[in-house]
Structure formats: structure tokens, C-alpha cells
Design a protein around this motif. Structure first.
Motif, PDB file in Angstrom:
ATOM      1  N   TRP A 140       0.851  -1.206   0.000  1.00 31.98           N
ATOM      2  CA  TRP A 140       0.000   0.000   0.000  1.00 31.98           C
ATOM      3  C   TRP A 140       0.876   1.240   0.000  1.00 31.98           C
ATOM      4  O   TRP A 140       1.780   1.392   0.825  1.00 31.98           O
ATOM      5  CB  TRP A 140      -0.905  -0.022   1.235  1.00 31.98           C
TER       6      TRP A 140
ATOM      7  N   SER B 179      -2.601   5.053  -3.843  1.00 30.47           N
ATOM      8  CA  SER B 179      -3.904   4.485  -3.480  1.00 30.47           C
ATOM      9  C   SER B 179      -5.047   5.462  -3.712  1.00 30.47           C
ATOM     10  O   SER B 179      -6.185   5.047  -3.914  1.00 30.47           O
ATOM     11  CB  SER B 179      -3.888   4.034  -2.018  1.00 30.47           C
TER      12      SER B 179
ATOM     13  N   HIS C  46      -9.446   3.993  -6.483  1.00 31.78           N
ATOM     14  CA  HIS C  46     -10.820   3.798  -6.010  1.00 31.78           C
ATOM     15  C   HIS C  46     -11.808   4.168  -7.109  1.00 31.78           C
ATOM     16  O   HIS C  46     -11.796   5.287  -7.632  1.00 31.78           O
ATOM     17  CB  HIS C  46     -11.081   4.643  -4.759  1.00 31.78           C
TER      18      HIS C  46
ATOM     19  N   THR D  19      -6.044   8.322   4.034  1.00 30.98           N
ATOM     20  CA  THR D  19      -5.969   6.988   3.456  1.00 30.98           C
ATOM     21  C   THR D  19      -5.288   6.063   4.455  1.00 30.98           C
ATOM     22  O   THR D  19      -4.505   6.512   5.299  1.00 30.98           O
ATOM     23  CB  THR D  19      -5.181   6.995   2.135  1.00 30.98           C
TER      24      THR D  19
ATOM     25  N   PRO E 192      -3.033  -3.121  -2.383  1.00 29.08           N
ATOM     26  CA  PRO E 192      -2.442  -1.786  -2.595  1.00 29.08           C
ATOM     27  C   PRO E 192      -3.477  -0.676  -2.597  1.00 29.08           C
ATOM     28  O   PRO E 192      -3.111   0.492  -2.502  1.00 29.08           O
ATOM     29  CB  PRO E 192      -1.787  -1.927  -3.973  1.00 29.08           C
ATOM     30  N   GLN E 193      -4.754  -1.050  -2.717  1.00 29.38           N
ATOM     31  CA  GLN E 193      -5.791  -0.015  -2.769  1.00 29.38           C
ATOM     32  C   GLN E 193      -6.035   0.621  -1.404  1.00 29.38           C
ATOM     33  O   GLN E 193      -6.128   1.823  -1.270  1.00 29.38           O
ATOM     34  CB  GLN E 193      -7.093  -0.620  -3.312  1.00 29.38           C
TER      35      GLN E 193
END
Length: 571
Positions: free
Chosen positions: A27, A32, A36, A138, A149-150
Motif C-alpha cells: 500500500w 492508493s 478507487h 488513506t 495496494p488499494q
């Protein structure tokens, strides 16, 4: 209308790091943001240092792969220490001031990257209304083994009433770093920087009296308030160390009084208090300001206006730490630090017999001469920014100049035409008018031109509206000599114009023509000198040597009293 989404944040030199293919398995907060589906980022503004240019280029390339429509815009910032509160706040404030916020864009401020100092500064700028943005955080997936990783994101509702603890922390940070913040943000004047540095040392190391001398509007009262805040934050030790260790104490109240508002018996009562029945109207006892300041700091602004009796009692209170309230035979014990401010030169006031030499000696341990605005013209841009920020914070708005308007205002403000007679008070009033009258919170050239005209008109009144015999005569000089066409009648007319401005009609009727010309000339001299002593020295330059005990100031004072005049009333 569809709004664009723009995110502003720091490049994370640690969390965003990664140079090989394994970086896609972890991440990274900046990347990131663009992963989305329910939040499409149109613009990503990243603040970074030149030394991190390689990492920035990698992040730009990676975002181009996962979100091709996202435009990444880099902003190079220079931070010697990202942990220095003053430096970070100054850099971010400058960044925000120059940033062009668009009405059709929704802005999000990324708090995850950057030091906690940067996070605090972002919070303060958003809370004050300088950044029209919501906060976004985040975070990685709660289960690290999933290698997502999101990660997740959360938009923060900045209802500060729900963040009282956080606000207290930020306020504590601001108080802790006041010293550096003031030195770095307010002045570029080397002499004033040294002055502030000396004051900071004295404020945290000494409890001796502090005397601030400077013209009206030079910032004495504001500086006194800041000194108190610094002393309170530093929490100095009291007394000597004992076996139980050094004790600490909390500084008491800050008590401020303008001595120019105190006259006669009222002055005694306000400062030293009184007992019931001490004088007519004393229906109850009163503690007085010295007692209120017990354990704290007493700021006597315009101390040069205190009467000699009040000065004597104040000296006793300082030296013996006790005083007698009006009408009382019982002393009151007090312990306070004294700060005093004055726009008079107390050295001259002592020479003129208007201020006690022993009290001045007691005050003179730490004397600081505050420069006027005209002596700190290099600080005008910074003070303009400060006023814009202060007024914007009060009104929850973001005010700004058009570039041409800002240049026009600064050019005038630093020119000889700008006299700044009220010093920083004039500047504060000017900025208040500009921000109040500006449409759409933007100060334009027309607004500045109108304000310049307003300032010139205001400054012209005190010096140019009152007639002066010397001004009238100087207009009649040719090559340094009086024009022979300027006859006796014109002299009388000029002197009459001066006297009608200042002398009572009943007194004027008793003055002979030759005396009228002389008095008008004396008034002109008084208007051209800063104080009564200087005017006296000019007027009695030759006859002074013939006197055993010359006192030019007193001679001039007595002369003016013959016509019911006082020096201060002529300026």
C-alpha cells in the motif's frame, strides 16, 4: 454542473517509497488515492523537495498506469526541517496564498503523508478558511496479509466542535512554537529580528521590569500580550531548588491599563484600590489593578502619562512589594512583573521634571525601542499578508489582491507619500477597509486607488490643515529673502489665521499686534518639533547661556500658559 476533484498533499518519502516491482504489492498512500472506483481524481497536487525528484517521477509514472486521466502536478517546496513548526507553516501558507482555487473544483487535503507538524499546519489552514477543502485520510487494509495496494480512504467532517481534544493539541503546538513563529513570519528587518530575539530571552529568563518605547501604533500593546503568552508557556521556576526538587508555578493574570485614561484621584483608585469611605462616592472597597496582577504581569501602557504621585507609589510597590490603598493604613503585599509602554522619550521627560528619575532607573533594566513602520518598510509585504490572514480568519473568507493591485499598493506604501502616521494601526485600518469594500473577496486596482486617496486625505489633515505663520511666510520668500511686497497687513493676516485656530477669543482680544506675531511664530516652532524641550531649545538658543539654571522646556511652558495654551494641544 459536474465538479472536478483535486487532491493536495505531500509526497510520502517513506510510505510512498519503492523502486522495484514489489512496490505494487504494498500500500502506497499517494498511489492508493487513484485506485478507487468511487472517487475519480482529476488533479493530484504533490508537494515535494528536489532531493525527492526521483521518487516523484516514479509516482507520476505509476499513477499514469492506473489512472491515465489523473493529472499529477508537482510543487517544489524548500524545507530545511519538516519538523520546524514555523518553517512548515510559513511554506504552506505561501503555497496556499499563491494557489489558484477554482469554484468548479472539489478540493481534498490528504493528511496521511507528511510529518505530524505538516498535518497540524494543514488543519489550521483549513480551519481558518484559507483552504476551501475537506480533509481525506488513506490507510492500508486492516489485514496486512491481503497485500491490498488499494487500501481505504475516509473523508473527515471538519466539525471542529467534535475535535476539542485535537484543537487543544494544536493550540498547545502553536503556543509552544510562538517564539520561532514570530521571528520567522513577521519581520525581515535584521535589527528588529535581533530586538525580538533579545526580548524572547528576557521574557523567559528575567522577572525584572520591561520598558517598551516607541511611537503610537508601533505595536507595544500587542508585543506585551505576546511576551505574556511566551512567559506563561515557558512556566519558569520560582525560588530556589529545595530537597524536594525545583517547584514550578503557573503565571497569574495579564492585567493591562492605558495610563493616558487615568486622571487625578481616579488614577490612584484604579491602580492601588481604596477602602470603603476613602472619598466621596467610595461606597465599597476596591482592590485595584496592582492587586489584580498579583502573581502575574502588569502592563502599564503610556506610563509617561502617570502623575508624579502615582509614580512614587508605583516605585514603592516595585521596590518593597507592598502599597497602601487609598484611605487605608494597612499595606497590601503584591508580587508582579511590570511591563510599561510609552510613546514619550522618558529620558527627556526626566530632564523636564515630568517623570521621576528613580522610577525610570527602576524601569530601565530592560528597555527596548520599537521601530516605527517607516523604519521597517521591508516588512510591509509580510504585514500585509498577516493582515489578510487575520481578517480572513475572522470572517472565514480568503481575501487576495490582484497582482497589479498588490504591486500598486506596495509601491505606494513604501514611497515617501505614505507617512504611516499611525504606524501599524494605519495599516490595519487600511487592510480592513480594502477587504470590506472588495467585491468577490478580490482587491482590485480601483479599490487600491480609492484607498490611497483615502489615506492621503487622512494623513494630510493633522499636518496641513492648521495654518502656520512660518508656512505663510515661507511662501513669500524669494531666494531666501522675504518678498518686499509682503507688507505688514499680510503679516497680521497670517498671524491672525494661526491664533484663531488655537487661542480663545477672550484671550485673543487682549493681545497686542506685535505679541500676536510673536505668539504665532512660537506656535509654528512648536508644531515643527517633537516635544516641548526641543522647541524650547530652539526658541531660547541664545538667552539660555545667560541663565544660571536654564530650563528651556519650563520657559516655553510658562510662556504658552500666559495664553491658556499647552504644547500637546498644538500638535
Amino acid at each position: 454542473m459536474t465538479h472536478k476533484t483535486a487532491v493536495i498533499g505531500f509526497l510520502g518519502t517513506t510510505l510512498d517509497n519503492g523502486y522495484n516491482e514489489r512496490r505494487w504489492q504494498r500500500w502506497r498512500p499517494t498511489v492508493s488515492l487513484c485506485l478507487h472506483d468511487d472517487m475519480l481524481v482529476d488533479e493530484l497536487h504533490l508537494l515535494y523537495s528536489k532531493r525527492d525528484k526521483q521518487l516523484f517521477d516514479i509516482i507520476v509514472a505509476d499513477i499514469a498506469l492506473v489512472s491515465p486521466t489523473t493529472q499529477v502536478i508537482g510543487h517544489d517546496i524548500q524545507l530545511e526541517s519538516p519538523w520546524d513548526f514555523a518553517e512548515v507553516y510559513a511554506e504552506l501558507y505561501d503555497f496556499v496564498a499563491d494557489f489558484a482555487f477554482n469554484d468548479d473544483t472539489q478540493y481534498l487535503l490528504h493528511l496521511t503523508t507528511g510529518t505530524h507538524v505538516a498535518q497540524i499546519c494543514w488543519f489550521l489552514l483549513v480551519e481558518a478558511g484559507f483552504i476551501p477543502a475537506d480533509l481525506i485520510q488513506t490507510s492500508p487494509c486492516p489485514k496486512p496479509e491481503q497485500m491490498d495496494p488499494q487500501g481505504r480512504y475516509q473523508t473527515i467532517d471538519l466539525d471542529v466542535s467534535r475535535y476539542d481534544t485535537l484543537r487543544e493539541r494544536f493550540e498547545a503546538e502553536k503556543a509552544q512554537h510562538w517564539q520561532t513563529l514570530q521571528a520567522n513570519l513577521i519581520t525581515q528587518n535584521a535589527a528588529y529580528q535581533q530586538l525580538i530575539s533579545d526580548i524572547e530571552k528576557v521574557a523567559t529568563r528575567s522577572t525584572a521590569p520591561i520598558l517598551l518605547m516607541g511611537a503610537t501604533g508601533a505595536g507595544k500593546s500587542q508585543l506585551a500580550t505576546q511576551i505574556y503568552a511566551l512567559k506563561k508557556a515557558s512556566n519558569p521556576t520560582k525560588g530556589t531548588a529545595k530537597t524536594t526538587g525545583q517547584s514550578k508555578y503557573t503565571l497569574g493574570k495579564f492585567v493591562e491599563v492605558n495610563c493616558a485614561t487615568l486622571r487625578g484621584d481616579v488614577a490612584m483608585s484604579v491602580l492601588f484600590g481604596h477602602i470603603k469611605g476613602a472619598f466621596t462616592g467610595a461606597a465599597s472597597s476596591r482592590d485595584g489593578l496592582l492587586k489584580s496582577a498579583d502573581g502575574g504581569l502588569l502592563f502599564l501602557d503610556e506610563i509617561g502619562e502617570l502623575g508624579l504621585d502615582e509614580q512614587a507609589m508605583l516605585l514603592t510597590a516595585l521596590e518593597e512589594q507592598r502599597f497602601y490603598p487609598v484611605g487605608s493604613d494597612t499595606p497590601v503585599s503584591v508580587s508582579f512583573q511590570l511591563m510599561a509602554g510609552t510613546n514619550k522619550d522618558l529620558r527627556q521627560a526626566v530632564a523636564d521634571g515630568e517623570f521621576r528619575a528613580d522610577l525610570f532607573a527602576r524601569l530601565n533594566t530592560w528597555t527596548f525601542f520599537l521601530p516605527s513602520l517607516k523604519d521597517r518598510l521591508e516588512d510591509l509585504p509580510a504585514n500585509i499578508d498577516y493582515e489578510l490572514a487575520r481578517l480572513g480568519s475572522e470572517q472565514q473568507q480568503q481575501y487576495r489582491f490582484e497582482p497589479a493591485a498588490r504591486q500598486r499598493y506596495e509601491t505606494f506604501a513604501t514611497s515617501l507619500d505614505a507617512t504611516w502616521q499611525g504606524n501599524f494601526r494605519d495599516l490595519t485600518a487600511s487592510m480592513t477597509r480594502l477587504t470590506t469594500l472588495a467585491d468577490s473577496k478580490v482587491i482590485r486596482v480601483a479599490d487600491v486607488e480609492a484607498e490611497i486617496e483615502r489615506l492621503c486625505h487622512l494623513w494630510a489633515l493633522p499636518n496641513n490643515s492648521a495654518p502656520s505663520l512660518q508656512n505663510s511666510l515661507s511662501n513669500k520668500k524669494v531666494d531666501g529673502h522675504f518678498n518686499t511686497d509682503f507688507n505688514t497687513q499680510q503679516i497680521e493676516t497670517a498671524s491672525d489665521a494661526v491664533l484663531e485656530q488655537y487661542v480663545e477669543e477672550s484671550v485673543l482680544a487682549t493681545i497686542d499686534p506685535f505679541e500676536a506675531v510673536q505668539l504665532a511664530y512660537v506656535i509654528g516652532v512648536c508644531q515643527q518639533h517633537k516635544n516641548q524641550a526641543a522647541a524650547g531649545r530652539y526658541l531660547y538658543a541664545n538667552s539660555r547661556e545667560q541663565l544660571k539654571s536654564p530650563n528651556d522646556s519650563d520657559r516655553l511652558r510658562k510662556y504658552l500658559l500666559k495664553f491658556n495654551l499647552k504644547f500637546d494641544e498644538l500638535n
